[in-house]
Structures are given as C-alpha cells and as structure tokens.
Write a protein that holds these residues in place. Structure first.
Motif, PDB file in Angstrom:
ATOM      1  N   SER A  12       6.139 -53.333 -22.201  1.00  0.00           N
ATOM      2  CA  SER A  12       5.898 -54.597 -21.234  1.00  0.00           C
ATOM      3  C   SER A  12       7.049 -54.763 -20.145  1.00  0.00           C
ATOM      4  CB  SER A  12       5.450 -55.915 -22.172  1.00  0.00           C
ATOM      5  OG  SER A  12       4.585 -55.561 -22.967  1.00  0.00           O
ATOM      6  N   ALA A  13       8.180 -54.529 -20.618  1.00  0.00           N
ATOM      7  CA  ALA A  13       9.222 -54.523 -19.468  1.00  0.00           C
ATOM      8  C   ALA A  13       8.918 -53.446 -18.590  1.00  0.00           C
ATOM      9  CB  ALA A  13      10.733 -54.507 -20.367  1.00  0.00           C
ATOM     10  N   ILE A  17       8.141 -54.304 -14.587  1.00  0.00           N
ATOM     11  CA  ILE A  17       9.118 -53.660 -13.523  1.00  0.00           C
ATOM     12  C   ILE A  17       8.363 -52.753 -12.445  1.00  0.00           C
ATOM     13  CG2 ILE A  17      10.986 -51.646 -12.830  1.00  0.00           C
ATOM     14  CD1 ILE A  17      12.572 -52.783 -15.637  1.00  0.00           C
ATOM     15  N   LEU A  18       7.442 -51.875 -12.978  1.00  0.00           N
ATOM     16  CA  LEU A  18       6.735 -51.078 -12.183  1.00  0.00           C
ATOM     17  C   LEU A  18       5.632 -51.949 -11.218  1.00  0.00           C
ATOM     18  CD1 LEU A  18       5.839 -47.995 -14.580  1.00  0.00           C
ATOM     19  CD2 LEU A  18       7.411 -48.025 -12.733  1.00  0.00           C
ATOM     20  N   LEU A  19       5.367 -52.929 -11.767  1.00  0.00           N
ATOM     21  CA  LEU A  19       4.353 -53.797 -11.053  1.00  0.00           C
ATOM     22  C   LEU A  19       4.968 -54.915 -10.062  1.00  0.00           C
ATOM     23  CD1 LEU A  19       1.514 -54.410 -13.740  1.00  0.00           C
ATOM     24  CD2 LEU A  19       1.505 -52.994 -11.635  1.00  0.00           C
ATOM     25  N   ASN A  20       6.201 -54.923 -10.454  1.00  0.00           N
ATOM     26  CA  ASN A  20       7.048 -56.013  -9.726  1.00  0.00           C
ATOM     27  C   ASN A  20       6.302 -57.480 -10.198  1.00  0.00           C
ATOM     28  OD1 ASN A  20       9.423 -57.313  -8.481  1.00  0.00           O
ATOM     29  ND2 ASN A  20       8.392 -57.019  -6.622  1.00  0.00           N
ATOM     30  N   PRO A  56      14.929 -48.259 -13.122  1.00  0.00           N
ATOM     31  CA  PRO A  56      16.552 -48.602 -13.090  1.00  0.00           C
ATOM     32  C   PRO A  56      16.910 -48.942 -14.567  1.00  0.00           C
ATOM     33  CG  PRO A  56      15.105 -49.530 -11.398  1.00  0.00           C
ATOM     34  CD  PRO A  56      14.347 -48.852 -12.319  1.00  0.00           C
ATOM     35  N   ALA A  57      17.895 -48.284 -15.011  1.00  0.00           N
ATOM     36  CA  ALA A  57      18.339 -48.710 -16.459  1.00  0.00           C
ATOM     37  C   ALA A  57      19.071 -50.040 -16.735  1.00  0.00           C
ATOM     38  CB  ALA A  57      19.545 -47.644 -16.846  1.00  0.00           C
ATOM     39  N   LEU A  58      19.746 -50.435 -15.863  1.00  0.00           N
ATOM     40  CA  LEU A  58      20.182 -52.050 -15.699  1.00  0.00           C
ATOM     41  C   LEU A  58      19.150 -53.034 -15.948  1.00  0.00           C
ATOM     42  CD1 LEU A  58      22.505 -53.871 -16.269  1.00  0.00           C
ATOM     43  CD2 LEU A  58      23.024 -53.745 -13.718  1.00  0.00           C
ATOM     44  N   GLU A  62      17.829 -55.585 -18.730  1.00  0.00           N
ATOM     45  CA  GLU A  62      17.839 -56.919 -18.654  1.00  0.00           C
ATOM     46  C   GLU A  62      16.294 -57.626 -18.842  1.00  0.00           C
ATOM     47  OE1 GLU A  62      19.252 -57.272 -14.699  1.00  0.00           O
ATOM     48  OE2 GLU A  62      21.578 -57.243 -15.493  1.00  0.00           O
ATOM     49  N   ARG A  63      15.393 -56.836 -18.432  1.00  0.00           N
ATOM     50  CA  ARG A  63      13.964 -57.224 -18.728  1.00  0.00           C
ATOM     51  C   ARG A  63      13.639 -57.268 -20.012  1.00  0.00           C
ATOM     52  NH1 ARG A  63      10.222 -57.403 -14.483  1.00  0.00           N
ATOM     53  NH2 ARG A  63      12.013 -57.070 -13.036  1.00  0.00           N
ATOM     54  N   ILE A  64      14.120 -56.205 -20.849  1.00  0.00           N
ATOM     55  CA  ILE A  64      13.921 -56.306 -22.310  1.00  0.00           C
ATOM     56  C   ILE A  64      14.500 -57.367 -22.877  1.00  0.00           C
ATOM     57  CG2 ILE A  64      14.406 -54.972 -24.323  1.00  0.00           C
ATOM     58  CD1 ILE A  64      14.197 -52.333 -22.857  1.00  0.00           C
TER      59      ILE A  64
END
Length: 78
Positions: A12-13, A17-20, A56-58, A62-64
């Motif tokens: 989900s994270a 990110i991929l969909l913004n 992007p790793a950071l 953060e999203r997780i």
C-alpha cells in the motif's frame, strides 16, 4: 466494486507513492485495509511494483511508518 483493498502496508505504501495518492481505510474483522480506487492507474502501479519499480527509499520508509500508525490507530476504533 469501485475500489481494491489491501492488508499489506508495504504494498500500500508503494502504490500510494507510485500513484501520488493517499489510500482510504476500512476496518473489517479488526483488520485495517488500505483502499484505492479501481482504475487503470492502480493496475499500472501494481504492475510497476511487481516489476521492481524504483522507489525513493526515504519516502517509502516514511510512508510505511505513516500508514502503519494509521492502521494501528484505526484498528482500535469500532
């Protein structure tokens, strides 16, 4: 059904990110599900994730953390 729901916080994270796009939430049987509108962009994001798209790793970390906190908070609600 107009949305797809996932229990996997990591998937989900990545999709968010991929969909913004921030997912919606639904609690079923004490489990928080992350929901996304069912459309072509979602299927493309799933394909990109399964194909090993770079994230992007950071931002991913953060999203997780953010989704996990939301998941735990909502799980306690009735």
């Amino acid at each position: 059904m107009k949305e797809l729901a996932f229990a996997d916080v990591y998937l989900s994270a990545a999709i968010s990110i991929l969909l913004n796009f921030s997912p919606g939430f639904r609690v079923e049987n004490g489990k928080t599900l992350f929901t996304f509108p069912r459309n072509e962009a979602l299927y493309k994001a799933l394909d990109d994730f399964n194909s090993g798209a770079a994230l992007p790793a950071l931002e991913y970390a953060e999203r997780i953390k953010r989704l996990r906190a939301e998941m735990l908070m909502r799980r306690g609600q009735k």
